[in-house]
Design a protein around this motif. Structure first.
Motif, short mmCIF file in Angstrom:
data_model
loop_
_atom_site.label_atom_id
_atom_site.label_comp_id
_atom_site.label_asym_id
_atom_site.label_seq_id
_atom_site.Cartn_x
_atom_site.Cartn_y
_atom_site.Cartn_z
N PHE A 199 -6.25 -0.48 7.19
CA PHE A 199 -6.91 -0.88 5.95
C PHE A 199 -6.39 -2.25 5.50
CE2 PHE A 199 -7.10 -0.75 1.24
CZ PHE A 199 -8.48 -0.67 1.09
N CYS B 231 -9.68 6.01 2.59
CA CYS B 231 -10.40 4.73 2.59
C CYS B 231 -11.31 4.59 3.81
CB CYS B 231 -9.41 3.57 2.57
SG CYS B 231 -8.24 3.67 3.93
N LYS C 146 -6.16 8.41 4.89
CA LYS C 146 -7.50 8.17 5.47
C LYS C 146 -8.64 8.18 4.45
CE LYS C 146 -6.50 10.14 10.07
NZ LYS C 146 -5.14 10.57 9.86
N THR D 269 -5.30 4.44 9.22
CA THR D 269 -3.95 4.19 8.69
C THR D 269 -4.02 3.15 7.57
OG1 THR D 269 -3.60 2.38 10.24
CG2 THR D 269 -2.87 4.57 10.97
N CYS E 283 -9.16 2.15 -1.70
CA CYS E 283 -7.93 2.96 -1.72
C CYS E 283 -7.65 3.39 -3.15
CB CYS E 283 -6.74 2.18 -1.18
SG CYS E 283 -5.18 3.09 -1.39
N LEU F 150 0.85 -1.21 0.00
CA LEU F 150 0.00 0.00 0.00
C LEU F 150 0.88 1.26 0.00
CD1 LEU F 150 -2.77 -1.09 2.56
CD2 LEU F 150 -2.94 -0.98 0.08
N THR G 297 0.77 6.21 3.17
CA THR G 297 0.72 7.66 3.43
C THR G 297 -0.29 8.00 4.52
OG1 THR G 297 -0.98 7.88 1.74
CG2 THR G 297 1.30 8.26 1.04
N ASN G 298 -1.10 7.01 4.92
CA ASN G 298 -2.12 7.21 5.96
C ASN G 298 -3.04 8.40 5.66
OD1 ASN G 298 -0.92 5.09 7.29
ND2 ASN G 298 0.36 6.41 8.56
FE1 SF4 Z 1 -3.55 4.25 2.95
FE2 SF4 Z 1 -6.23 4.23 2.97
FE3 SF4 Z 1 -4.88 6.37 2.09
FE4 SF4 Z 1 -4.89 4.14 0.67
S1 SF4 Z 1 -6.67 5.42 1.11
S2 SF4 Z 1 -3.17 5.42 1.11
S3 SF4 Z 1 -4.88 2.60 2.30
S4 SF4 Z 1 -4.93 5.51 4.21
#
Ligand code: SF4
Length: 438
Positions: free
Chosen positions: A28, A20, A18, A24, A42, A12, A15-16
Motif C-alpha cells: 500500500f 485497503c 489487507k 501488505t 487505510c 502506517l 499490521t497487514n
Molecule cells: Fe496496512 Fe492496508 Fe491494513 Fe492499513 S488497511 S493497516 S495499509 S494493510
C-alpha cells in the motif's frame, strides 16, 4: 517533499490487515508513494501520521468521480506526462451533449445510451450526458433518468434550476458547469450542498488557480478545469502546462482534471482526439454520432492501455465456424489485435478452422518471434498442451508467413505433422485456405 515508499511504510500501522485491498502495508505504501491510491483507503492511520502523510497522500491531480445509480466515471489521479513513462489510469469520460428543450430528448438519450461497440473483445460505450439548460432543466433531468443511468453534467448557472435538478439526483455525484470568478459563490454553495463536482473556468491559468483556491475556501474539493482557449493550439498549450504544473511542480491549485468541448472547434473529431491524447478527463461531444464515437473510443483505449501490459487473449484452441476434424489448424500469438485480425478474417470467410493461440506474452507475431516468445518449442508445447491432435484427422499446421523460418524446427519438434507456411497478412488467409490447403 514527497516521501519514499519506505518512509510512508514507517508511518502506517504495519499490521497487514489487507482492508485497503493490498496484501501488505508495504504494498500500500508503494502505491501511495506512486500516488496511485488515496490514504483514506487505510482506515487505521493515526492522526499524527495522517498529517505527515498528507502531502504524499494527495495525488497531484485530484480524483473526481461522477456517479449515478451504479455507473461511474473517474478522472484524475494521473501521475505521469507521457504514457510510456508508466501508464495513464482513468480513461477520458466521453459525454454527449443534449438540450433540455429538445422534444425528442428521451429518444435521443436512449439511443446514445444503448450504443455498444465491440473492439478486440472489449465492449465500449459512452459515459454520460451533458444537459444544456436551454429549457426546464429539472423536467429534462426527470426525462433523462427514464432513459439512462449514466452520470450527468448539468450546464447552467441558474441556481434555482440547479438546486431542484440536483435534488432529483440525490445520492449521485453530478458535475455542475460552470463557475467563473464573477459568479462562483452560489454555484460553489450548491456543489457543497449536493456533493457535486464543479467546473471552474477562467481566461488565464493564473486566474484559474486563483479561482480554484477561492472555491476550495468555500468547502468544495471536487473541481474540474475548463481551460477555454481560442483554438486547438491554445487549448493544447494550456492543457500541457496544467499537467506539468500539477505533476512536476505539485501545484495543488491546478491539480484537477480538465474538461474539453471539442464541439467548439472546426473539426470536432480532431479536437476530441487531441483532448483524449493530451490529458482531458472529460470530453463533451456535440451530439451522438457513432461514426465519430467509434474511432475516439478506440483511440482512448489505446492511449489508456498500460504500455507494459499489452491487451491479450487467453491462449488456447479456438473454434471458428464450427470446425470439423478435417478443418485446418492455424497458429498465431495471444496479442489481441493479432488474434482478432486472424479470427475476423477467417470468420468472415465462412471457412471452418481451428485457431491455436500460443502464449507469446501479448506480443504480435514478429515482435514475439524477435523476442524469443514465439518459437518452434513454444508452438509445439501449445499444440501438445491443448491436445490439438485429439480434435483433428489431418496433422497439418499453418504457420504465419512472417515466421516461415520456424517451419524446419517445428517439423523436428512435431514429428509426423505437416507444417505449412501461410500468408504474412491475415487478410490473405481465406484465399490461402481455399487455394493452398485443398
Ligand atoms: Fe496496512 Fe492496508 Fe491494513 Fe492499513 S488497511 S493497516 S495499509 S494493510
Amino acid at each position: 517533499m514527497a516521501l519514499s515508499g519506505i518512509q510512508i511504510y514507517k508511518l502506517l500501522p504495519q499490521t497487514n490487515c489487507k482492508e485497503c485491498s493490498f496484501p501488505t502495508c508495504l504494498a500500500f505504501a508503494m502505491k501511495l508513494a506512486a500516488k496511485q491510491v488515496e490514504l483514506s483507503a487505510c482506515p487505521y492511520v493515526s492522526d499524527a501520521s495522517k498529517q505527515q502523510l498528507a502531502e504524499s497522500a494527495a495525488p497531484p491531480i485530484r480524483l473526481i468521480t461522477l456517479k449515478a445509480n451504479g455507473t461511474e466515471v473517474k478522472a484524475g489521479n494521473e501521475v505521469v506526462m507521457f504514457r510510456h513513462e508508466k501508464s495513464f489510469y482513468n480513461k477520458t469520460g466521453l459525454f454527449i451533449r443534449v438540450k433540455a428543450s429538445d422534444p425528442d430528448l428521451a429518444n435521443k438519450v436512449a439511443t446514445a445510451d444503448a450504443y455498444k461497440v465491440n473492439y478486440v473483445g472489449m465492449d465500449f460505450t459512452i459515459d454520460g450526458f451533458a444537459v444544456e439548460a436551454d429549457g426546464d432543466l429539472t423536467a429534462a433531468v426527470k426525462t433523462i433518468r427514464t432513459a439512462t443511468k449514466r452520470p450527468l453534467i448539468l450546464m447552467t448557472k441558474d441556481a434555482a434550476q440547479l438546486d431542484s435538478s440536483l435534488s432529483l439526483l440525490a445520492g449521485e455525484s453530478a458535475l455542475i458547469y460552470v463557475a467563473e470568478s464573477s459568479d462562483y459563490e452560489p454555484l460553489a454553495d450548491l456543489a457543497k450542498k449536493h456533493k457535486a463536482a464543479l467546473v471552474v473556468k477562467e481566461d488565464s491559468l493564473d486566474a484559474l488557480a486563483d479561482l480554484t483556491q477561492k472555491v476550495q475556501a468555500k468547502g468544495v474539493e471536487d473541481m474540474v478545469l475548463d481551460l477555454g482557449g481560442k483554438n486547438m493550439s491554445e487549448w493544447l498549450s494550456r492543457s500541457t502546462q496544467v499537467r506539468k504544473l500539477a505533476i512536476k511542480s505539485n501545484l495543488r491549485a491546478l491539480g484537477y482534471p480538465v474538461i474539453a468541448f471539442p464541439c467548439d472547434a472546426k473539426d470536432e473529431g480532431v479536437a476530441a482526439a487531441q483532448a483524449i491524447a493530451k490529458y482531458a478527463g472529460f470530453v463533451v461531444l456535440s451530439e451522438f454520432k457513432p461514426e465519430l464515437l467509434y474511432p475516439l473510443l478506440v483511440l482512448r483505449e489505446n492511449i489508456y492501455t498500460d504500455p507494459q501490459k499489452p491487451i491479450q487473449v487467453q491462449p488456447g484452441i479456438y473454434e471458428i465456424n464450427s470446425p470439423k476434424p478435417e478443418s485446418p489448424v492455424l497458429v498465431t500469438t495471444n496479442f489481441s489485435i493479432t488474434y482478432f485480425s486472424v479470427a475476423n478474417e477467417v470468420e468472415g470467410s465462412g471457412l471452418p478452422a481451428w485457431l491455436v493461440v500460443t502464449d507469446a506474452e501479448g506480443m504480435s507475431v514478429l515482435t514475439a518471434w524477435a523476442a524469443g516468445k514465439f518459437d518452434a518449442e513454444r508452438i509445439a508445447k501449445a499444440i501438445k498442451s491443448f491436445d490439438v491432435a485429439s480434435k483433428i484427422s489431418k496433422k497439418q499446421i499453418v504457420l504465419p508467413g512472417h515466421v516461415a523460418v520456424l517451419s524446419g524446427e517445428l517439423e523436428e519438434e512435431l514429428p509426423g505433422w505437416d507444417i505449412r507456411v501461410g500468408p504474412r497478412e491475415a487478410v490473405d488467409l481465406p484465399a490461402f485456405m481455399k487455394q493452398a490447403l485443398n
